[in-house]
Scaffold this motif. Structure first.
Motif, PDB file in Angstrom:
ATOM      1  N   ALA A 135      13.066  -1.837 -10.983  1.00 38.31           N
ATOM      2  CA  ALA A 135      12.264  -2.123  -9.789  1.00 38.31           C
ATOM      3  C   ALA A 135      10.848  -2.519 -10.164  1.00 38.31           C
ATOM      4  N   ASN A 136      10.298  -1.848 -11.174  1.00 42.77           N
ATOM      5  CA  ASN A 136       8.913  -2.098 -11.582  1.00 42.77           C
ATOM      6  C   ASN A 136       8.782  -3.229 -12.604  1.00 42.77           C
ATOM      7  N   ASP A 137       9.909  -3.758 -13.052  1.00 45.68           N
ATOM      8  CA  ASP A 137       9.885  -4.817 -14.060  1.00 45.68           C
ATOM      9  C   ASP A 137       9.649  -6.172 -13.396  1.00 45.68           C
ATOM     10  N   THR A 138       8.468  -6.336 -12.844  1.00 46.53           N
ATOM     11  CA  THR A 138       8.095  -7.552 -12.124  1.00 46.53           C
ATOM     12  C   THR A 138       6.575  -7.667 -12.105  1.00 46.53           C
ATOM     13  N   LYS A 139       6.096  -8.885 -12.005  1.00 50.49           N
ATOM     14  CA  LYS A 139       4.650  -9.086 -11.902  1.00 50.49           C
ATOM     15  C   LYS A 139       4.133  -8.746 -10.513  1.00 50.49           C
ATOM     16  N   PHE A 140       5.059  -8.633  -9.549  1.00 51.36           N
ATOM     17  CA  PHE A 140       4.660  -8.358  -8.172  1.00 51.36           C
ATOM     18  C   PHE A 140       4.633  -6.856  -7.893  1.00 51.36           C
ATOM     19  N   GLY A 141       3.950  -6.491  -6.813  1.00 50.86           N
ATOM     20  CA  GLY A 141       3.901  -5.090  -6.416  1.00 50.86           C
ATOM     21  C   GLY A 141       3.511  -4.949  -4.953  1.00 50.86           C
ATOM     22  N   VAL A 155      10.982  -2.479   4.253  1.00 53.38           N
ATOM     23  CA  VAL A 155       9.523  -2.585   4.248  1.00 53.38           C
ATOM     24  C   VAL A 155       9.078  -3.366   5.473  1.00 53.38           C
ATOM     25  N   ALA A 156       8.070  -2.868   6.165  1.00 54.16           N
ATOM     26  CA  ALA A 156       7.590  -3.517   7.384  1.00 54.16           C
ATOM     27  C   ALA A 156       6.085  -3.319   7.499  1.00 54.16           C
ATOM     28  N   SER A 157       5.446  -4.234   8.200  1.00 56.51           N
ATOM     29  CA  SER A 157       4.025  -4.061   8.521  1.00 56.51           C
ATOM     30  C   SER A 157       3.920  -3.374   9.875  1.00 56.51           C
ATOM     31  N   ASP A 158       2.942  -2.499  10.005  1.00 57.44           N
ATOM     32  CA  ASP A 158       2.768  -1.674  11.195  1.00 57.44           C
ATOM     33  C   ASP A 158       1.270  -1.468  11.370  1.00 57.44           C
ATOM     34  N   PRO A 159       0.717  -1.727  12.544  1.00 52.14           N
ATOM     35  CA  PRO A 159      -0.737  -1.595  12.716  1.00 52.14           C
ATOM     36  C   PRO A 159      -1.293  -0.232  12.346  1.00 52.14           C
ATOM     37  N   ARG A 160      -0.438   0.792  12.342  1.00 58.78           N
ATOM     38  CA  ARG A 160      -0.922   2.153  12.128  1.00 58.78           C
ATOM     39  C   ARG A 160      -1.056   2.537  10.659  1.00 58.78           C
ATOM     40  N   VAL A 161      -0.482   1.717   9.752  1.00 58.85           N
ATOM     41  CA  VAL A 161      -0.538   2.042   8.327  1.00 58.85           C
ATOM     42  C   VAL A 161      -1.040   0.834   7.549  1.00 58.85           C
ATOM     43  N   PRO A 162      -1.717   1.071   6.413  1.00 61.60           N
ATOM     44  CA  PRO A 162      -2.286  -0.058   5.662  1.00 61.60           C
ATOM     45  C   PRO A 162      -1.218  -0.923   5.023  1.00 61.60           C
ATOM     46  N   PHE A 163      -1.522  -2.213   4.938  1.00 61.11           N
ATOM     47  CA  PHE A 163      -0.606  -3.211   4.399  1.00 61.11           C
ATOM     48  C   PHE A 163      -1.283  -3.934   3.248  1.00 61.11           C
ATOM     49  N   GLY A 164      -0.589  -4.038   2.108  1.00 59.57           N
ATOM     50  CA  GLY A 164      -1.135  -4.771   0.973  1.00 59.57           C
ATOM     51  C   GLY A 164      -0.429  -4.367  -0.310  1.00 59.57           C
ATOM     52  N   GLY A 165      -0.770  -5.056  -1.404  1.00 59.37           N
ATOM     53  CA  GLY A 165      -0.053  -4.853  -2.646  1.00 59.37           C
ATOM     54  C   GLY A 165      -0.935  -4.581  -3.840  1.00 59.37           C
ATOM     55  N   VAL A 166      -0.273  -4.486  -4.999  1.00 60.13           N
ATOM     56  CA  VAL A 166      -0.945  -4.325  -6.284  1.00 60.13           C
ATOM     57  C   VAL A 166      -0.363  -5.361  -7.241  1.00 60.13           C
ATOM     58  N   LYS A 167      -0.850  -5.347  -8.472  1.00 55.27           N
ATOM     59  CA  LYS A 167      -0.440  -6.307  -9.497  1.00 55.27           C
ATOM     60  C   LYS A 167      -0.647  -7.740  -8.952  1.00 55.27           C
ATOM     61  N   ARG A 168       0.324  -8.620  -9.169  1.00 55.99           N
ATOM     62  CA  ARG A 168       0.145 -10.019  -8.755  1.00 55.99           C
ATOM     63  C   ARG A 168       0.373 -10.227  -7.258  1.00 55.99           C
ATOM     64  N   SER A 169       0.599  -9.154  -6.544  1.00 56.32           N
ATOM     65  CA  SER A 169       0.740  -9.262  -5.088  1.00 56.32           C
ATOM     66  C   SER A 169      -0.602  -9.204  -4.372  1.00 56.32           C
ATOM     67  N   GLY A 170      -1.684  -9.046  -5.141  1.00 51.94           N
ATOM     68  CA  GLY A 170      -2.998  -9.131  -4.524  1.00 51.94           C
ATOM     69  C   GLY A 170      -3.733  -7.812  -4.489  1.00 51.94           C
TER      70      GLY A 170
END
Length: 464
Positions: free
Chosen positions: A379-385, A416-431
């Protein structure tokens, strides 16, 4: 600027691109509006957001049909997108005062300190086409609440949606210049970022676009938030309820025609349930209805543009040619429009697109693993997060694995879903950076420390 229906190839509408002079005028208007808007009471800003939610709900069908015509998402999903935008407006209409109130900090006995959250000014939003309303509103709602003003540079294939969003805020009573759409191409972004009137920027898009925006903004010492896509793992443990998990897996991969950054893309399944999961998953993917996105019974519509479908097919072909086992799909649909069927590739080799890249369409990569540890490692073997999910009957086990994912978001027994009540965003190459919730409204504010010393006589200092 032209909008084309990807299901039919027909032109939806054409629009005049804004000239350099018009972009400059918009920047000036944004600056002037900000001077008044930042002084507007938070209560009034919240009321206008509530009005924006009402406008969205009143025009749900109109805006949903516009999105479907411009980028091909199934119309029932487009209606849900409009409602989600209204929800975000409602959320900040109800909570912005709580999120933006001064934060008192305990300091010396003879002093008082607090953090004040103050707006920065005009913020540029560079947004993609895949969720043409939602991507914008998850930026706009918190930032307008915070007292910033917005400048939207939307994807060039959804200009109608871009103008409709500006219309929502106008109809809700926001002042002219509080939120403006710039009908312009990507080559103007740099000049806007380097203009001193633009104070910050947010981008959702490709790594290349994000790197360019970050480099330019960094050279100007301007704050940025980047969401750059993902290759989310969907981990199925040996105690997962297979029937329910398979249904969520197929939906998680194909929602929004598979064109979603947070879609499940790599399906990592424990060997004890792999032989049960695999045929059911393939069957579920094959059962989805691919067709006219204006039909409520359609599950998967066209890819947003013909060239995007061609790029997707090249990724599939490269993966299969290198040794990935094609279980279903794998060829563009034999029909008019940019349609690609739900596709499953088993065990894509290392170095292939389905394993290493973001595959933006209804294409799933399927892997078999022998342990929790192997599942997490893959799962973690990716540039994205960006996001990740794990499916299990043991919630303690699920939470432990969720903590081990290298991702900005981790879900147990939910896609995985976006929800106004919880923070949305990534790590690594996902920003980096966060949208939504309290964290999102704090991204583009000056977190000002105010220290008040009580050493002077109150009659002289004005301190009570």
């Amino acid at each position: 600027m032209e909008s084309t229906n990807p299901a039919t190839g027909e032109t939806v509408d054409t629009y005049e691109e804004h000239t350099a002079e018009e972009v400059d005028a918009a920047l000036e208007r944004a600056t002037e509006t900000f001077d008044d808007w930042k002084e507007t009471s938070l209560a009034h800003r919240q009321q206008l957001l509530s009005e924006a939610a009402s406008v969205l709900r009143d025009r749900t069908d109109e805006y949903a049909e516009l999105m479907t015509r411009e980028m091909g998402k199934p119309v029932d999903q487009a209606r849900a997108e409009v409602e989600k935008c209204a929800w975000a407006c409602d959320y900040y209409a109800e909570t912005a005062d709580e999120h933006l109130q001064d934060e008192v900090v305990g300091v010396d006995a003879d002093a008082r300190a607090f953090v004040s959250y103050e707006p920065l000014g005009p913020v540029l939003a560079v947004m993609p086409w895949n969720f043409p309303f939602w991507q914008v509103f998850r930026f706009a709602a918190p930032n307008l609440a915070a007292g910033n003003v917005g400048l939207l540079k939307h994807a060039s294939n959804v200009p109608g949606s871009a103008l409709a969003i500006e219309e929502v805020f106008e109809a809700a009573g926001f002042p002219e210049g509080a939120f403006q759409t710039l009908l312009t191409h990507s080559d103007t972004v740099e000049s806007i970022l380097t203009d001193e009137r633009c104070r910050a920027a947010t981008l959702t898009g490709s790594n290349a676009a994000g790197e360019a925006v970050a480099a330019t903004a960094g050279g100007e010492a301007k704050k940025t938030v980047l969401e750059l896509g993902g290759s989310d793992p969907f981990v199925v443990l040996d105690d997962a309820p297979i029937e329910e998990t398979v249904e969520q897996a197929a939906y998680g991969r194909t929602q929004n025609n598979g064109e979603s950054c947070i879609a499940a893309k790599r399906f990592i399944v424990h060997e004890d349930v792999y032989d049960e999961f695999k045929p059911r998953f393939v069957e579920e993917m094959e059962s989805l209805t691919v067709g006219d996105p204006t039909d409520d019974d359609t599950d998967v519509g066209p890819q947003a543009q013909p060239d995007l479908m061609e790029e997707l097919h090249e990724q599939v072909e490269e993966t299969v040619d290198a040794g990935g086992d094609l279980l279903t799909g794998g060829e563009p649909s034999d029909r008019e429009g940019a349609f690609y069927p739900p596709t499953v590739i088993e065990e894509p080799p290392e170095g292939t697109p389905a394993r290493d890249e973001e595959v933006f369409g209804p294409v799933a990569a399927l892997f078999e693993v022998s342990s929790d540890e192997e599942a997490v490692e893959l799962a973690n073997d990716t540039k994205f997060g960006l996001g990740a999910s794990v499916w299990t009957d043991d919630l303690t086990r699920g939470q432990r694995i969720a903590r081990e994912f290298e991702s900005g978001m981790a879900f147990v027994n939910s896609i995985v879903a976006s929800d106004p009540r919880v923070p949305f965003g990534g790590v690594k190459r996902s920003g980096y950076g966060r949208e939504l919730a309290r964290h999102g409204v704090h991204e583009f504010v000056n977190r000002k420390t105010v220290w008040v010393q009580h050493g002077l006589d109150a009659s002289e200092s004005g301190i009570e």
